[in-house]
Write an enzyme that holds these catalytic residues in place. Structure first.
Site: not given
Ligand code: MN
Length: 734
Positions: A75-76
């Site tokens: 996600e990051d």
């Protein structure tokens, strides 16, 4: 935490851990997050590392620890699922992807009807419970570092933790996790309440220090004396659970047992019961508090014996007795089943089979997932939003209700029949009033009987539409049943009068002619007076044209205490209705009422010429009173029961009517005969006489007579007053 520290932690509980794998994940995640920083100013990587550390406390397997370190990478960072697949294998990649999905779901913003998202979330968890374990650890670390977050975000995260993650942890049997999540959220959301309770707890425990030590020592001594090897430990209750209890039961923190519990840890199950024996023979038990969760474990695998005794200093002492293993499961819950076994990663199917908590999770998800999307949405809304509570049946089924819901709502949510038959309830094992407001996580047991009609008043005690509708429906059915019973009586009577056979089957055949859907409908309509019983008669026997037969009642039964007038006095007894007895239906000729409503005279009777009024009593029909009857005072506040009725008599259908008179005469032999003779001479029929001696000189006779009308009655009274033996002659009141 350093790289070697993490590996050390894992190796401590799993000497066969894949050190190289752990090291690779550590380095990979550190590089992936690079220079990213957390709100605290720490390097971002400290977060996944702490999450992994939390999971080592739960003694989880390598894959879970690695997934924890990687949980924010997809996600990051620039990392992709394929990359993780290649570097760490399919199992770990699947876990990380599941966690990524969860991260994308902003649970609180789900008011916008994103039911599908939630469904995915739950399915992700159900595929591999380790996803949930990492997610909970992730949430725990975020809660531990909540103070670095912007103030406006904190409340939302804390609330979500309290509403979703803490109960979920509790449901999975992870008591430690739940306690800490609740504590952190409580502190954030209600700082003042939190501080007050913490202060009070330390205050009471400080004052009770000696007592706690005494209890521990006394228990240990008794165990030893009986040859039970046990470790006894006191433990302060958690602020949030204390607060919840205070709130729910509005109790004060007074007793030690309100804030302190004792644990007795023994070696095996048999010892648990021996320890219990020692406790119960040392101190008197408090009835109703003993629970055997060993022979019947809770749905989340929790096992222990619970009891409360009256200890030294007459204080209540709460005890939990369990083995080491039970203790581990009580604290770690489902995570305890995910422990390493023989160096092999836990097979998730094995895990599912072993843990009824996991089975519960799957079932809940199945319940939520089945049915149409709208219904699913309804369920998920109820379950997740702050203004909702979710409660459990004793078997662990989740019941989601709006906040403010009562056990009655709960019962109806489980099953309509359960709600209709409800007579009481237990909340968390204790009897509770039906008006109690349910709290998140409450376990509700509904006590019910069969075939009950819920009181209509319950409608005001419920908040769910389902319960309200069901209560309304049930009382409608009950009313219909009542009218139906009355209707049946009326119909059967009409058929009897007409000397025709009645059966439900015959009526069924005639339904089209009556334009009704069912036999019950017809009978209820007759009971309500919407349809005449003669209509039913004609529908079944179109050839029937007979008039309504006039029923002459039987002479009244001889009640004990009533003096029946001896025939030897030469008085003629003619069959007629006695006052106060139920009249033949419709034998009271009044107008102003629906046909077929049963009508009777009040005790004192009434005759044409009297001003009268009808009072309707549910289930009994209408009683006709004289307008000056003192009895009417009872109905002053129920004006909807009053019916304006008038006499319906003319010369053609002349008949007699009941009246009651009271004659006071001189107490001498023959006075009764003289009074009776006057009545008979003037064409009054005596139905009954009761005599009471008023004084030595006088007797009072209560005489029920039947007369043609008021004029006739007045004439008889006048004649009586003219007799020397008669002191007074009056109409009876009422
Ligand atoms: Mn995270």
């Amino acid at each position: 935490m350093r790289q070697y520290e993490l590996v050390d932690r894992v190796k401590r509980y799993n000497p066969d851990a894949d050190e190289a794998l752990l090291n690779r994940a550590y380095v990979y995640a550190m590089k992936a997050h690079g220079a990213q920083k957390r709100a605290s100013g720490d390097p971002y990587f400290s977060h996944p590392l702490e999450v992994a550390a939390i999971l080592t406390d739960l003694h989880l397997d390598d894959s879970t620890i690695v997934a924890a370190m990687l949980h924010d990478t997809i996600e990051d960072t620039a990392t992709t699922r394929e990359e993780i697949d290649q570097l760490f294998g399919h199992e770990i990649a699947t876990l990380v992807e599941g966690l990524t999905k969860l991260k994308r779901l902003d649970l609180v913003s789900m008011r916008a009807a994103q039911a599908e998202n939630l469904r995915k979330l739950l399915l992700a968890i159900s595929e591999d419970v380790r996803v949930l374990l990492v997610k909970l650890a992730d949430r725990l670390h975020n809660m531990r570092t909540l103070h670095f977050m912007p103030a406006e975000k904190r409340g939302r995260v804390a609330q979500e933790t309290l509403d979703i993650y803490a109960p979920l942890a509790g449901r999975m049997g992870m008591q430690d996790m739940r306690d800490e999540l609740e504590e952190l959220a409580f502190k954030e959301l209600m700082p003042e309440a939190h501080e007050t309770i913490v202060h009070r707890l330390s205050d009471i425990s400080g004052r009770s220090e000696k007592l706690i030590f005494e209890i521990e020592a006394a228990l240990s001594r008794s165990m030893e004396a009986q040859g039970v090897r046990a470790v006894v430990k006191g433990r302060l209750k958690k602020p949030y659970s204390v607060w919840r209890k205070m709130n729910a039961k509005s109790i004060a923190l007074e007793q030690l047992s309100d804030i302190f519990g004792f644990r007795v840890i023994v070696n095996d199950t048999t010892e648990c019961y021996r320890a219990l024996g020692v406790v119960h023979t040392s101190w008197p038990m408090v009835p109703g508090r003993f629970k055997d969760y060993i022979s019947v474990p809770k749905q989340n695998d929790y096992r222990s014996l619970h009891t409360t005794v009256v200890g030294p200093a007459r204080q209540r002492v709460e005890l939990q007795i369990r083995t080491d293993e039970m203790h581990k499961i009580a604290e770690l819950g489902i995570a305890a089943h995910a422990l390493y076994k023989d160096g092999l990663a836990p097979d998730k199917r094995g895990l599912a089979a072993e843990s009824s908590a996991f089975a519960w999770l799957r079932r809940t998800i199945a319940n939520l997932a089945e049915g149409d999307p709208e219904e699913f949405l309804e369920n998920t809304k109820l379950e997740l939003f702050h203004d909702q509570v979710f409660c459990f049946t004793p078997k662990g089924r989740l019941i989601a209700l709006p906040r403010g819901a009562t056990p009655i709502d709960f019962a109806y949510a489980v099953h309509t029949e359960l709600g209709n038959g409800m007579v009481g309830c237990k909340i968390n094992g204790r009897l509770a009033p039906l008006v109690s407001e349910l709290r998140n996580g409450d376990e509700v047991e509904v006590l019910s009987t069969q075939s009950q009609t819920p009181p209509a008043a319950w409608e005001s005690l419920v908040v769910t539409g389902k319960a309200r509708a069901a209560i309304r429906r049930a009382s409608r059915i009950a009313v219909r049943r009542q009218y139906g019973g009355l209707g049946r009586q009326l119909v059967e009577r009409a058929f009897q009068r007409a000397k025709r056979a009645y059966s439900d089957d015959n009526l069924k055949a005639a339904l089209p002619r009556l334009a009704r859907a069912s036999v019950e409908d017809v009978l209820a309509a007759v009971g309500r007076g919407e349809m005449a019983s003669s209509d039913v008669l004609r529908a079944l026997y179109p050839d029937y044209h007979g008039e309504r037969a006039h029923i002459v009642s039987e002479p009244p039964p001889k009640d004990p205490g009533w003096f029946s007038f001896p025939k030897s006095l030469g008085l003629i007894f003619k069959p007629a209705a006695a006052p106060g007895k139920t009249q033949p239906l419709s034998d009271v000729p009044v107008i102003g009422l629906d046909a077929d409503v049963p009508v009777r005279f009040a005790e004192g009777g009434a005759v044409p010429g009297d001003r009268i009024v009808g009072i309707a009593t549910p289930g009994e029909g209408v009683t006709v009173y004289r307008i000056d009857s003192p009895e009417l005072a009872r109905f002053e506040n129920a004006l909807d029961q009053w019916f304006d009725v008038r006499w319906d008599v003319d010369g053609k259908n002349a008949r007699r009517f009941p009246a009651r008179i009271i004659v006071v005469s001189i107490n001498e032999p023959g006075s009764l005969a003289q009074v009776a003779a006057v009545v008979a001479e003037h064409d009054g029929n005596i139905e009954n006489i009761t005599m009471t001696r008023r004084t030595d000189d006088f007797v009072e006779m209560t005489i029920d007579i039947s007369v043609w009308d008021l004029k006739h009655l007045t004439a008889i009274l006048a004649q009586l007053r003219g007799k020397p033996v008669v002191n007074s002659a009056e109409r009876a009141h009422g």
